[in-house]
Enzyme design. Structure first.
Site, PDB file in Angstrom:
ATOM      1  N   SER A 168     -56.698  -4.287  39.865  1.00  0.00           N
ATOM      2  CA  SER A 168     -56.183  -4.007  38.528  1.00  0.00           C
ATOM      3  C   SER A 168     -55.716  -2.560  38.460  1.00  0.00           C
ATOM      4  O   SER A 168     -56.306  -1.672  39.082  1.00  0.00           O
ATOM      5  CB  SER A 168     -57.284  -4.250  37.488  1.00  0.00           C
ATOM      6  OG  SER A 168     -56.949  -3.673  36.240  1.00  0.00           O
ATOM      7  N   LYS A 185     -62.026  -4.725  39.569  1.00  0.00           N
ATOM      8  CA  LYS A 185     -61.436  -6.062  39.631  1.00  0.00           C
ATOM      9  C   LYS A 185     -61.002  -6.464  41.038  1.00  0.00           C
ATOM     10  O   LYS A 185     -60.486  -5.659  41.810  1.00  0.00           O
ATOM     11  CB  LYS A 185     -60.211  -6.149  38.695  1.00  0.00           C
ATOM     12  CG  LYS A 185     -60.518  -6.054  37.230  1.00  0.00           C
ATOM     13  CD  LYS A 185     -61.417  -7.181  36.752  1.00  0.00           C
ATOM     14  CE  LYS A 185     -60.730  -8.516  36.778  1.00  0.00           C
ATOM     15  NZ  LYS A 185     -59.584  -8.594  35.857  1.00  0.00           N
ATOM     16  N   THR A 227     -68.502 -33.485  37.078  1.00  0.00           N
ATOM     17  CA  THR A 227     -67.584 -34.322  36.301  1.00  0.00           C
ATOM     18  C   THR A 227     -67.435 -33.635  34.947  1.00  0.00           C
ATOM     19  O   THR A 227     -68.410 -33.080  34.424  1.00  0.00           O
ATOM     20  CB  THR A 227     -68.116 -35.755  36.107  1.00  0.00           C
ATOM     21  OG1 THR A 227     -69.338 -35.713  35.378  1.00  0.00           O
ATOM     22  CG2 THR A 227     -68.343 -36.448  37.442  1.00  0.00           C
ATOM     23  N   HIS A 228     -66.232 -33.646  34.415  1.00  0.00           N
ATOM     24  CA  HIS A 228     -65.945 -32.959  33.153  1.00  0.00           C
ATOM     25  C   HIS A 228     -66.278 -31.463  33.230  1.00  0.00           C
ATOM     26  O   HIS A 228     -66.564 -30.827  32.214  1.00  0.00           O
ATOM     27  CB  HIS A 228     -66.704 -33.597  31.979  1.00  0.00           C
ATOM     28  CG  HIS A 228     -66.523 -35.069  31.875  1.00  0.00           C
ATOM     29  ND1 HIS A 228     -65.408 -35.646  31.301  1.00  0.00           N
ATOM     30  CD2 HIS A 228     -67.302 -36.095  32.291  1.00  0.00           C
ATOM     31  CE1 HIS A 228     -65.515 -36.962  31.354  1.00  0.00           C
ATOM     32  NE2 HIS A 228     -66.648 -37.261  31.962  1.00  0.00           N
ATOM     33  N   LYS A 274     -28.723 -29.772  46.282  1.00  0.00           N
ATOM     34  CA  LYS A 274     -29.244 -29.062  47.453  1.00  0.00           C
ATOM     35  C   LYS A 274     -30.207 -27.932  47.114  1.00  0.00           C
ATOM     36  O   LYS A 274     -31.216 -27.734  47.794  1.00  0.00           O
ATOM     37  CB  LYS A 274     -28.060 -28.505  48.270  1.00  0.00           C
ATOM     38  CG  LYS A 274     -27.204 -29.581  48.911  1.00  0.00           C
ATOM     39  CD  LYS A 274     -25.887 -29.032  49.410  1.00  0.00           C
ATOM     40  CE  LYS A 274     -24.952 -28.714  48.265  1.00  0.00           C
ATOM     41  NZ  LYS A 274     -23.583 -28.398  48.694  1.00  0.00           N
ATOM     42  N   GLN A 319     -23.114 -31.753  44.125  1.00  0.00           N
ATOM     43  CA  GLN A 319     -23.242 -30.405  44.686  1.00  0.00           C
ATOM     44  C   GLN A 319     -24.564 -29.769  44.253  1.00  0.00           C
ATOM     45  O   GLN A 319     -25.104 -28.908  44.940  1.00  0.00           O
ATOM     46  CB  GLN A 319     -22.073 -29.531  44.234  1.00  0.00           C
ATOM     47  CG  GLN A 319     -22.104 -28.117  44.797  1.00  0.00           C
ATOM     48  CD  GLN A 319     -20.831 -27.360  44.481  1.00  0.00           C
ATOM     49  OE1 GLN A 319     -19.761 -27.685  44.990  1.00  0.00           O
ATOM     50  NE2 GLN A 319     -20.944 -26.359  43.628  1.00  0.00           N
ATOM     51  N   ASN A 374     -58.873  -9.788  41.934  1.00  0.00           N
ATOM     52  CA  ASN A 374     -58.255 -10.937  41.276  1.00  0.00           C
ATOM     53  C   ASN A 374     -57.730 -11.969  42.283  1.00  0.00           C
ATOM     54  O   ASN A 374     -57.099 -11.603  43.288  1.00  0.00           O
ATOM     55  CB  ASN A 374     -57.096 -10.478  40.392  1.00  0.00           C
ATOM     56  CG  ASN A 374     -57.556  -9.525  39.304  1.00  0.00           C
ATOM     57  OD1 ASN A 374     -58.643  -9.673  38.771  1.00  0.00           O
ATOM     58  ND2 ASN A 374     -56.728  -8.538  38.989  1.00  0.00           N
ATOM     59  N   ASN A 415     -17.084 -35.744  52.094  1.00  0.00           N
ATOM     60  CA  ASN A 415     -18.153 -36.536  51.476  1.00  0.00           C
ATOM     61  C   ASN A 415     -19.163 -37.022  52.505  1.00  0.00           C
ATOM     62  O   ASN A 415     -20.380 -36.859  52.336  1.00  0.00           O
ATOM     63  CB  ASN A 415     -17.567 -37.726  50.721  1.00  0.00           C
ATOM     64  CG  ASN A 415     -16.758 -37.296  49.511  1.00  0.00           C
ATOM     65  OD1 ASN A 415     -16.691 -36.114  49.192  1.00  0.00           O
ATOM     66  ND2 ASN A 415     -16.137 -38.255  48.839  1.00  0.00           N
ATOM     67  N   TYR A 445     -18.672 -40.621  45.189  1.00  0.00           N
ATOM     68  CA  TYR A 445     -19.004 -39.193  45.143  1.00  0.00           C
ATOM     69  C   TYR A 445     -18.552 -38.594  43.820  1.00  0.00           C
ATOM     70  O   TYR A 445     -17.484 -38.904  43.298  1.00  0.00           O
ATOM     71  CB  TYR A 445     -18.351 -38.434  46.306  1.00  0.00           C
ATOM     72  CG  TYR A 445     -18.724 -36.966  46.311  1.00  0.00           C
ATOM     73  CD1 TYR A 445     -19.923 -36.536  46.869  1.00  0.00           C
ATOM     74  CD2 TYR A 445     -17.902 -36.016  45.704  1.00  0.00           C
ATOM     75  CE1 TYR A 445     -20.295 -35.200  46.833  1.00  0.00           C
ATOM     76  CE2 TYR A 445     -18.264 -34.676  45.658  1.00  0.00           C
ATOM     77  CZ  TYR A 445     -19.463 -34.281  46.226  1.00  0.00           C
ATOM     78  OH  TYR A 445     -19.820 -32.958  46.187  1.00  0.00           O
ATOM     79  N   GLU A 464     -53.719 -18.156  41.816  1.00  0.00           N
ATOM     80  CA  GLU A 464     -53.089 -18.342  40.507  1.00  0.00           C
ATOM     81  C   GLU A 464     -51.583 -18.559  40.642  1.00  0.00           C
ATOM     82  O   GLU A 464     -50.997 -19.405  39.949  1.00  0.00           O
ATOM     83  CB  GLU A 464     -53.372 -17.128  39.629  1.00  0.00           C
ATOM     84  CG  GLU A 464     -54.831 -16.989  39.241  1.00  0.00           C
ATOM     85  CD  GLU A 464     -55.145 -15.658  38.570  1.00  0.00           C
ATOM     86  OE1 GLU A 464     -56.255 -15.512  38.075  1.00  0.00           O
ATOM     87  OE2 GLU A 464     -54.276 -14.763  38.565  1.00  0.00           O
ATOM     88  N   SER A 480     -20.256 -23.329  46.478  1.00  0.00           N
ATOM     89  CA  SER A 480     -21.668 -23.565  46.820  1.00  0.00           C
ATOM     90  C   SER A 480     -22.026 -22.913  48.143  1.00  0.00           C
ATOM     91  O   SER A 480     -23.031 -23.261  48.759  1.00  0.00           O
ATOM     92  CB  SER A 480     -21.951 -25.072  46.895  1.00  0.00           C
ATOM     93  OG  SER A 480     -21.171 -25.681  47.915  1.00  0.00           O
TER      94      SER A 480
END
Length: 463
Positions: free
Chosen positions: A276, A282, A154-155, A324, A321, A284, A109, A316, A289, A22
């Site tokens: 683009s 364009k 709303t919606h 992390k 391991q 963007n 540990n 342990y 995003e 690791s």
């Protein structure tokens, strides 16, 4: 042969060595490992477990290793399975026998658990700084656009006019709650496991309170089994990251919509846009995003760690391991996305005219017209019906409520009078809502003061 290889007749083969290693991930907590080891050695010397001379050699050796790690000159050995072994091997090679005494009364540990907790505290502090910067950006832009009127939704349908400042401050309060979650995750990590050894404590007369003091922890973990196996604080951190990414994703979704031709509410800075390869016109909102898209990976890190932890017996297990890499990626992702969001907000151009024009479309005055009738004595449910019929009539005629004459209104109800026109102005509608937490000018001014005070309080908190 590994440092733990005394019981083994031969080493692992190349693939299993690589599979179990690791080191690359662990390098992120190299500085914390050195700090933990220096504190452990100092405590050992104070307790008479190692000599002061050995402790001085260890401390000097670790200080040099820390400097090498910081400037990138430390020689990492690919044969070392983790950062702890790499640093101890280098220390022993540099100072000899005293280096071999560093691990007295300690297991990997509790060493690992200590390093991860120190790292988690540092990661939380980093995110808390980024969070404050983002909230400052929101407050600044809200102040600069205090009286800009826009449609509230709303919606995703036009609902009622609101002030842009009020809309932006809604995100400020979301990120304020995120700050509290990050602070709580930091507090959860702020406990010392060092001295728990492998799982049962140790026969050496360690002073765990002393290492708690030296390492700046607020408390010492009272159970050695829990000390080496607990990773709840990482779950707290990843949860805090996930919720904050959700809030960022919501904000970025609105930035994407607002910058579209259909909305035209904002123009993003060139620094936060891309073009683009085929369409020259364009511009963007790629970074908004991308932030929206990166939310999924942070959610995934949380679910991965929950799954890793769900069946582990005490104490342990090597599974730990895997605890992390996810938090490191989640923190890096959230930190980058908060910086991007702050930059987009600070540099965007607000199209005041487009927002104001849209604030009056979609019958956003309908509720206030119904309230007008209710204030004249008509039951609100009846007023709701009357205005609904007016809206339907407008749709059939292809006009808005503002296009109706007083006679049109009186035909719907004799309670209407010429003063109904005051309830059709989007700015007036928004600014009439002055109750605490409302969108009116005076209420938003008060809210800005409260937001500024909340930010100042959080900026004064230890990170």
């Amino acid at each position: 042969m590994a440092l733990w290889g005394g019981r083994f007749e031969r080493g692992v083969d190349a693939f299993t060595q690589e599979f179990g290693a690791s080191l690359e991930v662990d390098k992120a907590m190299a500085a914390q490992d050195v700090v933990g080891s220096r504190a452990h050695a100092r405590m050992l010397a104070e307790q008479g477990i190692i000599s002061l001379e050995d402790q001085a050699a260890i401390d000097s050796g670790l200080e040099k290793i820390a400097a090498q790690i910081a400037d990138g000159t430390f020689a990492w050995d690919v044969n070392d399975e983790d950062v702890h072994m790499a640093i101890e091997r280098a220390l022993t090679a540099n100072i000899g026998t005293p280096g071999a005494r560093l691990h007295t009364g300690r297991s990997r540990n509790d060493q690992v658990a200590t390093d991860i907790r120190l790292l988690a505290k540092d990661l939380c502090a980093r995110l808390m700084d980024e969070n404050r910067a983002l909230r400052r950006a929101l407050v600044d832009v809200a102040e600069k656009n205090l009286d800009v009127v826009m449609p509230g939704y709303t919606h995703l349908q036009h609902a009622q006019p609101v002030l842009l400042s009020h809309h932006l401050l809604a995100y400020f309060w979301m990120f304020t709650r995120d700050f509290a979650r990050l602070s709580a995750a930091r507090d959860a990590a702020d406990a010392n496991p060092l001295g728990a050894a492998a799982l049962a404590g140790t026969t050496y007369p360690l002073d765990r309170a002393r290492t708690t003091e030296l390492l700046g922890f607020s408390r010492t973990i009272p159970n050695s089994l829990d000390a080496v196996s607990d990773r709840d604080y990482l779950l707290d951190l990843e949860y805090a990251c996930s919720v904050s990414m959700m809030h960022l994703s919501r904000l970025c979704e609105e930035i994407v919509l607002w910058s579209s031709t259909e909305f035209g509410f904002i123009i993003l800075s060139d620094s936060y846009s891309t073009g683009s390869s085929i369409m020259p016109q364009k511009k963007n909102p790629d970074f908004a995003e991308l932030t929206r898209g990166k939310t999924g990976r942070v959610y995934g890190e949380l679910m991965a760690l929950l799954t890793t932890m769900k069946s582990l017996p005490l104490a342990y297990n090597k599974d730990l391991q895997e605890c992390k890499e996810g938090p490191l990626d989640a923190v890096r992702t959230l930190s980058d996305c908060m910086e991007i969001a702050a930059g987009m907000i600070e540099t965007m151009t607000v199209n005041v005219d487009a927002m104001s024009a849209q604030a009056g479309r979609g019958f956003t005055a309908a509720t206030d017209v119904a309230d007008y009738l209710a204030k004249k004595g008509m039951p609100f449910r009846e007023a709701h019906r009357v205005v609904g019929e007016l809206v339907l009539a407008c749709e059939r005629r292809g006009c808005g409520l503002g296009d109706l004459s007083v006679d049109d209104f009186r035909a719907a109800s004799p309670l209407f009078d010429e003063d109904v026109a005051a309830d059709l102005d989007p700015a007036g509608i928004a600014n009439a809502r002055v109750t605490y937490g409302g969108t009116g000018h005076d209420a938003v001014v008060a809210q800005l003061a409260e937001a500024t005070a909340a930010l100042a309080a959080d900026e004064g908190r230890e990170a």
